[in-house]
Design an enzyme around this catalytic site. Structure first.
Site, short mmCIF file in Angstrom:
data_model
loop_
_atom_site.label_atom_id
_atom_site.label_comp_id
_atom_site.label_asym_id
_atom_site.label_seq_id
_atom_site.Cartn_x
_atom_site.Cartn_y
_atom_site.Cartn_z
N TYR A 1 160.23 56.22 56.69
CA TYR A 1 159.29 57.06 55.93
C TYR A 1 159.82 58.50 55.84
O TYR A 1 159.81 59.11 54.77
CB TYR A 1 157.94 57.02 56.65
N ASP B 1 148.18 51.18 39.87
CA ASP B 1 148.25 50.67 41.25
C ASP B 1 148.73 49.23 41.22
O ASP B 1 148.85 48.63 40.14
CB ASP B 1 146.89 50.79 41.97
N LYS C 1 160.68 60.53 52.40
CA LYS C 1 159.95 61.73 51.98
C LYS C 1 160.86 62.96 51.93
O LYS C 1 160.65 63.85 51.10
CB LYS C 1 158.77 61.95 52.92
N ARG D 1 142.88 54.39 45.26
CA ARG D 1 142.12 54.90 46.41
C ARG D 1 142.80 56.16 46.97
O ARG D 1 143.84 56.59 46.47
CB ARG D 1 142.04 53.83 47.49
N GLY D 2 142.21 56.68 48.03
CA GLY D 2 142.84 57.76 48.81
C GLY D 2 143.17 59.00 47.99
O GLY D 2 142.43 59.41 47.08
N ILE D 3 144.32 59.57 48.31
CA ILE D 3 144.73 60.83 47.69
C ILE D 3 144.91 60.64 46.18
O ILE D 3 144.50 61.49 45.38
CB ILE D 3 146.04 61.34 48.34
N THR E 1 142.18 60.10 55.32
CA THR E 1 142.15 58.95 54.41
C THR E 1 142.06 57.68 55.25
O THR E 1 142.12 57.74 56.47
CB THR E 1 143.43 58.85 53.55
N ASP F 1 153.39 47.08 40.00
CA ASP F 1 154.08 47.46 41.23
C ASP F 1 155.19 48.44 40.82
O ASP F 1 156.10 48.07 40.09
CB ASP F 1 154.67 46.20 41.90
P1 NAI Z 1 146.78 55.04 50.70
O1 NAI Z 1 147.49 53.98 51.44
O2 NAI Z 1 145.33 55.26 50.95
O3 NAI Z 1 146.97 54.85 49.12
C1 NAI Z 1 148.22 54.56 48.56
C2 NAI Z 1 148.02 53.81 47.28
O4 NAI Z 1 149.31 53.51 46.75
C3 NAI Z 1 147.28 52.51 47.47
O5 NAI Z 1 146.25 52.36 46.52
C4 NAI Z 1 148.38 51.46 47.26
O6 NAI Z 1 147.91 50.23 46.73
C5 NAI Z 1 149.29 52.19 46.29
N1 NAI Z 1 150.64 51.61 46.32
C6 NAI Z 1 151.38 51.27 47.40
N2 NAI Z 1 152.52 50.70 47.01
C7 NAI Z 1 152.52 50.68 45.65
C8 NAI Z 1 153.42 50.21 44.67
N3 NAI Z 1 154.57 49.61 45.01
N4 NAI Z 1 153.10 50.34 43.37
C9 NAI Z 1 151.95 50.91 43.00
N5 NAI Z 1 151.03 51.38 43.89
C10 NAI Z 1 151.32 51.26 45.21
O7 NAI Z 1 147.62 56.37 51.00
P2 NAI Z 1 147.19 57.91 50.93
O8 NAI Z 1 146.85 58.37 52.29
O9 NAI Z 1 146.22 58.16 49.84
O10 NAI Z 1 148.61 58.58 50.56
C11 NAI Z 1 149.03 58.88 49.25
C12 NAI Z 1 150.39 59.52 49.30
O11 NAI Z 1 150.38 60.66 50.15
C13 NAI Z 1 151.50 58.61 49.85
O12 NAI Z 1 152.71 58.85 49.16
C14 NAI Z 1 151.61 59.05 51.29
O13 NAI Z 1 152.87 58.76 51.83
C15 NAI Z 1 151.39 60.54 51.15
N6 NAI Z 1 150.94 61.20 52.37
C16 NAI Z 1 149.73 60.94 52.94
C17 NAI Z 1 149.33 61.58 54.09
C18 NAI Z 1 148.00 61.37 54.74
O14 NAI Z 1 147.72 62.02 55.76
N7 NAI Z 1 147.15 60.49 54.25
C19 NAI Z 1 150.23 62.55 54.74
C20 NAI Z 1 151.46 62.76 54.05
C21 NAI Z 1 151.79 62.10 52.91
#
Ligand code: NAI
Length: 438
Positions: free
Chosen positions: A343, A231, A347, A210-212, A379, A254
């Protein structure tokens, strides 16, 4: 969660009211679409100081039309020849008359030279371009971006110039990017397919259910890559859906498991070309209230597992020569954020990893290592942020709006591009020039 304020300011009464009240004026950004894949409009090429860059042939391939008549979609100022305060005046002379006419969502791209350690006048003048770029980015408005690229070889920077001049970089502003000499890793003589740059390549994206991460997988697949959507096992259903829609495969794993590197290697007997470390978690609490588990879980997923899997995949030779590693930092790691010591530490660690490993990974494995540092991206993670903090996050940047997952994905795709071998060790913010840690 839709940005209703952005939609409101896009209407005539909304624009009138918000202007009268002195409120932020976000413009709807022009982004990449399949219907309009290339930048359109006029490109104005200006020079300050005496340049030796062979820039025109590269600019001719951007899709923009050279010209100096109308409202330019992009202005490129070649300031590589700026060596002192006098030639710096040519920066003002070149841009002052045209800056107002740059089209909405237009680009101003300043090109600089690396500071010369043996000439402090040149170094001062080149560093001055940084402050200039960041200041212009903050005042230019109307969805326009301003970035600085330091380079010595225009052809090595072609993928970077194309990206920064295109709608793909809509949310990248105020950045200083260094492009090294020569073609670095990967493109070595092979013709670049600009339509399907990743054809025949395999990319693995962590946290891509999902997401990014899902947007990154989609963008890399659009570039021709065969994608592996990794994932956690509990998100396997979503990971499968993403993978199936892209003709790729899902890997339920994981990433913080001790043997994650081995599992990935076993899954990819033919090797890997692009590794995107996107998976990340937040467990926010002020340090005084933070139990050790919240510290260690975030450090493990966001940093420890990135270090471990990178080491394992490089050591096993899974990442092929010409490979690309793109990790995910965050502006919270660069600027710091209350409630996010865990966090922020994880990062910032990504930035440290990238800068240290990049030269060695290139020399020993022919692999580049870079990071994206997203700002406020729309997101599920940011939709859960309380309203007022969310609004502040959205508006506190030069573009006065949040970015989209696609903005991070396009930046990742540029770093993963076979022609980006001369871009190494960079941490590029995708934050609309956030005021945090700017
Ligand atoms: P999200 O929470 O929507 O998606 C993260 C995905 O990573 C999820 O599908 C989750 O299941 C997976 N995940 C988590 N732990 C895991 C593990 N141990 N093994 C495998 N998969 C795992 O997050 P989002 O917003 O898409 O963020 C993606 C990246 O961008 C992250 O690293 C986040 O820290 C970074 N980020 C996001 C920002 C934002 O504004 N959304 C801002 C700055 C950084």
């Amino acid at each position: 969660m839709a940005d209703r304020y952005l939609s409101f300011t896009g209407t005539a009464p909304g624009r009138f009211l918000t202007r009268r009240l002195g409120l932020p004026q976000p413009s709807t950004l022009t982004r990449w679409t399949p219907e309009q894949p290339y930048p359109k409009g006029e490109l104005l090429h200006l020079t300050a100081g005496r340049s030796v860059l062979a820039l025109s042939p590269v600019l001719a391939r951007t899709g923009l039309t050279p010209g100096d008549r109308g409202e330019p979609a992009a202005v490129v100022l070649d300031a590589t020849g700026v060596r002192d305060v006098d030639t710096l005046a040519e920066v003002h002379a070149a841009l002052h008359p045209v800056v107002r006419s740059v089209a909405p969502s237009g680009r101003v791209l300043v090109l600089g030279a690396p500071p010369d350690p043996a000439d402090h006048h040149q170094a001062a003048a080149q560093q001055a371009l940084e402050g200039f770029t960041r200041s212009l980015g903050k005042e230019i408005g109307r969805g326009r971006t301003v970035n600085l690229v330091r380079l010595t070889d225009a052809s090595a920077a072609e993928s970077t110039l194309r990206f920064l001049l295109s709608p793909k970089s809509a949310y990248v502003s105020g950045q200083v990017i260094e492009v090294k000499d020569g073609d670095g890793a990967g493109s070595a003589g092979a013709p670049v397919d600009w339509e399907l740059p990743l054809a025949g390549r395999t990319a693995l994206v962590t946290g891509a259910a999902r997401g990014i991460g899902a947007a990154v997988a989609e963008t890399l697949a659009r570039g021709g890559a065969k994608v592996v959507v990794l994932d956690v096992p509990s998100a396997e259903g979503d990971a499968r859906k993403v993978a199936e829609s892209l003709g790729g495969t899902a890997l339920a794993l994981d990433i913080s498991a001790g043997d994650a590197g081995e599992r990935i290697a076993a899954e990819l007997p033919d090797g890997l070309d692009v590794l995107v470390h996107n998976a990340g978690i937040t467990r926010d609490r002020r340090l005084a209230n933070m139990p050790a588990e919240l510290w260690s879980s975030v450090l493990e997923v966001n940093l420890g597992s990135v270090l471990r899997t990178t080491d394992a995949l490089l050591a096993k030779g899974v990442l092929r020569t010409g490979g690309r590693i793109v990790a995910t930092a965050s502006i919270a790691g660069l600027a710091g954020n209350a409630g996010q010591t865990n966090y922020g530490a994880s990062k910032a660690g990504i930035a440290g990893l990238v800068r240290s490993l990049a030269p060695r990974a290139l020399a020993e494995h022919g692999v580049t290592v870079n990071a994206v540092a997203p700002g406020f991206i729309e997101t599920k993670m940011t939709a859960a942020v309380p309203l007022f903090i969310r609004e502040a996050g959205r508006r506190m940047n030069s573009l006065a709006q949040g970015g989209l997952p696609a903005d991070v994905a396009e930046t990742t795709a540029w770093l993963a591009h076979p022609a980006s071998g001369a871009v190494n060790g960079q941490v590029v913010r995708v934050c609309g020039q956030s005021l945090l840690g700017a």
